[in-house]
Design a protein around this motif. Structure first.
Motif, mmCIF file in Angstrom:
data_model
loop_
_atom_site.group_PDB
_atom_site.id
_atom_site.type_symbol
_atom_site.label_atom_id
_atom_site.label_comp_id
_atom_site.label_asym_id
_atom_site.label_seq_id
_atom_site.Cartn_x
_atom_site.Cartn_y
_atom_site.Cartn_z
ATOM 1 N N PHE A 242 0.844 -1.198 0.000
ATOM 2 C CA PHE A 242 0.000 0.000 0.000
ATOM 3 C C PHE A 242 0.881 1.251 0.000
ATOM 4 O O PHE A 242 1.994 1.258 0.537
ATOM 5 C CB PHE A 242 -0.943 0.004 1.199
ATOM 6 C CG PHE A 242 -0.273 0.266 2.532
ATOM 7 C CD1 PHE A 242 -0.388 1.490 3.158
ATOM 8 C CD2 PHE A 242 0.462 -0.732 3.157
ATOM 9 C CE1 PHE A 242 0.219 1.734 4.380
ATOM 10 C CE2 PHE A 242 1.063 -0.514 4.378
ATOM 11 C CZ PHE A 242 0.938 0.724 4.997
ATOM 12 N N THR B 137 -3.543 3.648 -1.004
ATOM 13 C CA THR B 137 -4.446 3.063 -0.025
ATOM 14 C C THR B 137 -5.901 3.399 -0.323
ATOM 15 O O THR B 137 -6.795 2.558 -0.135
ATOM 16 C CB THR B 137 -4.076 3.547 1.381
ATOM 17 O OG1 THR B 137 -2.699 3.299 1.610
ATOM 18 C CG2 THR B 137 -4.898 2.837 2.445
ATOM 19 N N GLU B 138 -6.163 4.618 -0.800
ATOM 20 C CA GLU B 138 -7.557 4.996 -1.069
ATOM 21 C C GLU B 138 -8.166 4.140 -2.171
ATOM 22 O O GLU B 138 -9.374 3.865 -2.163
ATOM 23 C CB GLU B 138 -7.664 6.483 -1.418
ATOM 24 C CG GLU B 138 -6.872 6.938 -2.627
ATOM 25 C CD GLU B 138 -5.505 7.463 -2.250
ATOM 26 O OE1 GLU B 138 -4.989 8.325 -3.003
ATOM 27 O OE2 GLU B 138 -4.948 7.030 -1.220
ATOM 28 N N MET C 86 -9.030 0.758 -0.605
ATOM 29 C CA MET C 86 -10.273 0.879 0.166
ATOM 30 C C MET C 86 -11.495 0.803 -0.727
ATOM 31 O O MET C 86 -12.518 0.226 -0.369
ATOM 32 C CB MET C 86 -10.270 2.171 0.967
ATOM 33 C CG MET C 86 -9.448 2.134 2.231
ATOM 34 S SD MET C 86 -10.207 1.091 3.522
ATOM 35 C CE MET C 86 -11.594 2.141 4.019
ATOM 36 N N LYS C 87 -11.405 1.387 -1.922
ATOM 37 C CA LYS C 87 -12.529 1.313 -2.848
ATOM 38 C C LYS C 87 -12.750 -0.115 -3.336
ATOM 39 O O LYS C 87 -13.871 -0.541 -3.606
ATOM 40 C CB LYS C 87 -12.285 2.258 -4.036
ATOM 41 C CG LYS C 87 -12.395 3.728 -3.675
ATOM 42 C CD LYS C 87 -12.220 4.608 -4.894
ATOM 43 C CE LYS C 87 -12.295 6.090 -4.536
ATOM 44 N NZ LYS C 87 -13.585 6.473 -3.945
ATOM 45 N N ALA D 205 -13.242 -2.357 1.289
ATOM 46 C CA ALA D 205 -13.080 -1.551 2.503
ATOM 47 C C ALA D 205 -12.850 -2.420 3.736
ATOM 48 O O ALA D 205 -12.098 -2.053 4.636
ATOM 49 C CB ALA D 205 -14.305 -0.657 2.705
ATOM 50 N N PHE E 102 -9.139 -3.818 3.738
ATOM 51 C CA PHE E 102 -8.049 -2.843 3.839
ATOM 52 C C PHE E 102 -8.300 -1.742 4.860
ATOM 53 O O PHE E 102 -7.547 -0.765 4.922
ATOM 54 C CB PHE E 102 -7.776 -2.231 2.463
ATOM 55 C CG PHE E 102 -7.289 -3.238 1.462
ATOM 56 C CD1 PHE E 102 -6.052 -3.839 1.613
ATOM 57 C CD2 PHE E 102 -8.079 -3.607 0.391
ATOM 58 C CE1 PHE E 102 -5.602 -4.783 0.705
ATOM 59 C CE2 PHE E 102 -7.634 -4.545 -0.525
ATOM 60 C CZ PHE E 102 -6.389 -5.136 -0.370
ATOM 61 N N ALA E 103 -9.318 -1.906 5.699
ATOM 62 C CA ALA E 103 -9.595 -0.881 6.712
ATOM 63 C C ALA E 103 -8.411 -0.693 7.658
ATOM 64 O O ALA E 103 -8.117 0.433 8.079
ATOM 65 C CB ALA E 103 -10.846 -1.256 7.502
ATOM 66 N N HIS F 141 -6.028 1.750 6.089
ATOM 67 C CA HIS F 141 -6.537 3.114 6.002
ATOM 68 C C HIS F 141 -6.579 3.804 7.360
ATOM 69 O O HIS F 141 -6.122 4.941 7.504
ATOM 70 C CB HIS F 141 -7.932 3.099 5.379
ATOM 71 C CG HIS F 141 -8.601 4.436 5.325
ATOM 72 N ND1 HIS F 141 -8.219 5.420 4.442
ATOM 73 C CD2 HIS F 141 -9.620 4.963 6.059
ATOM 74 C CE1 HIS F 141 -8.969 6.499 4.618
ATOM 75 N NE2 HIS F 141 -9.824 6.246 5.594
ATOM 76 N N TYR F 142 -7.106 3.133 8.367
ATOM 77 C CA TYR F 142 -7.317 3.771 9.663
ATOM 78 C C TYR F 142 -6.103 3.706 10.582
ATOM 79 O O TYR F 142 -5.919 4.585 11.420
ATOM 80 C CB TYR F 142 -8.516 3.137 10.375
ATOM 81 C CG TYR F 142 -9.838 3.457 9.718
ATOM 82 C CD1 TYR F 142 -10.403 4.717 9.843
ATOM 83 C CD2 TYR F 142 -10.510 2.496 8.961
ATOM 84 C CE1 TYR F 142 -11.618 5.018 9.233
ATOM 85 C CE2 TYR F 142 -11.718 2.781 8.353
ATOM 86 C CZ TYR F 142 -12.273 4.052 8.490
ATOM 87 O OH TYR F 142 -13.466 4.348 7.876
ATOM 88 N N SER G 17 -1.702 3.852 7.823
ATOM 89 C CA SER G 17 -1.363 4.946 6.908
ATOM 90 C C SER G 17 -0.664 6.089 7.632
ATOM 91 O O SER G 17 -0.513 7.185 7.075
ATOM 92 C CB SER G 17 -2.629 5.470 6.212
ATOM 93 O OG SER G 17 -3.151 4.483 5.344
#
Length: 338
Positions: free
Chosen positions: A186, A251-252, A255-256, A259, A262-263, A266-267, A270
């Protein structure tokens, strides 16, 4: 000391159990009975389910312990049940939380426990529920003065674990490197991170047992070897003697694509994962980190090969699809200015 571990056979808790036993403590393990430890006869085993509150409390009704280590509380309700069950019948509680419970972005780098606040976004339930658990425990500490210690692991690998890799693809990483297949990373792979291994983390739990300096305190415990995310695969390549092929996807976009999968990136991941261990070293002077990323990955490889692990075909296909999308994107970008 007489110590109860709720859990006791997981990636982290198995190391805690073994190190406590080696230190001469009397160790009782409560779990569902589906897992045992080497030299299982050295432990006392209590079998049951934490989800059956009445049965759990009945099982523990006549028991008392010097320390209760809870590795399986994930919500405030879980922690409340542990406190209610053992209030007045243990000298100390040690709860396993998580470094994910810190709110991002961090206020300090490297992260210092007492300068940070807790996660407050229910969109990432694991971190949010752990943060609520900690808030409950802090309320109990303040209201009742109970001897409670909170330990927050960051990303921790170890024998038996299923969380190695961005897709948590585990043995697939070895297979893909050996066969020249690309690995997904990522972002740009340059974000700093500390990769921790369970035997090191367990030392902090063992050092906190009966240690009054840790009462009422919360600590994170991580590796002190500063790495970047690409190093996870590059070091595995060095262990295997094959240079890995790494593809980087923002990463975005991951997530698409998924989600839920890969949460955690992202949370939690990152943001730079560098933590200051000064507080745990202050209160547990014997604590030290000794396992490097290279040594830890060799440990994981030994486990994979000893136990005959096979590839996860679903994860293989998913990673192939991401790699194909990345390859096509690169082709289009290279042709963009033509």
């Amino acid at each position: 000391m007489n110590i109860l571990i709720l859990g006791g056979t997981g990636v982290i808790s198995s190391q805690i159990s073994q190190q406590l036993m080696e230190a001469g403590h009397q160790v009782t393990i409560f779990n569902r009975g589906s897992k045992k430890l080497p030299q299982a006869e050295r432990y006392e085993w209590l079998i049951g389910s934490r989800s059956d509150t009445a049965a759990f409390q009945a099982l523990m009704a006549e028991r008392s312990f010097d320390t209760v280590i809870d590795m399986i509380s994930f919500t405030a309700q879980d922690a409340r049940m542990t406190v209610d069950t053992f209030r007045g019948r243990t000298g100390q509680f040690i709860f396993c939380s998580t470094g994910a419970a810190y709110k991002r972005p961090f206020r300090t780098t490297p992260v210092q426990e007492d300068a940070e606040v807790l996660f407050d976004d229910p969109a990432f339930p694991y971190a949010y529920e752990k943060a609520l658990m900690e808030q409950y425990l802090q309320q109990v500490i303040q209201a009742e003065g109970l001897a409670i210690t909170i330990i927050r692991p960051s990303l921790t690998y170890g024998v038996g674990g299923a969380n190695l890799g961005i897709l948590r693809q585990n043995y697939n990483i070895v297979h893909r490197i050996r066969n020249g297949l690309p690995l997904l990373m990522f972002g740009d792979g340059k974000l700093p991170w500390s990769f921790t291994f369970a035997p090191d983390l367990a030392k902090a739990f063992v050092g906190a047992v009966g240690n009054e300096r840790t009462f009422g305190q919360a600590y994170h415990v991580t590796s002190e070897e500063n790495r970047v995310w690409d190093d996870l695969y590059l070091e595995f390549g060095r262990v295997l003697g094959v240079e890995p092929k790494i593809v980087h996807i923002p990463t975005e976009l991951l997530m698409k694509a998924d989600a839920s999968l890969f949460a955690h990136l992202h949370y939690e991941k990152s943001y730079a994962g560098l933590f200051d261990n000064s507080k745990i070293k202050r209160d547990v002077p014997s604590f030290e980190v000794s396992i490097s990323l290279n040594e830890g990955l060799r440990m994981m490889l030994d486990w994979y090969e000893r136990d005959g692990h096979t590839v996860d075909e679903g994860k293989m296909q998913l990673e192939d699809r991401f790699a194909a999308v990345h390859s096509e994107w690169v082709r289009q970008m290279e042709a963009f200015g033509v």
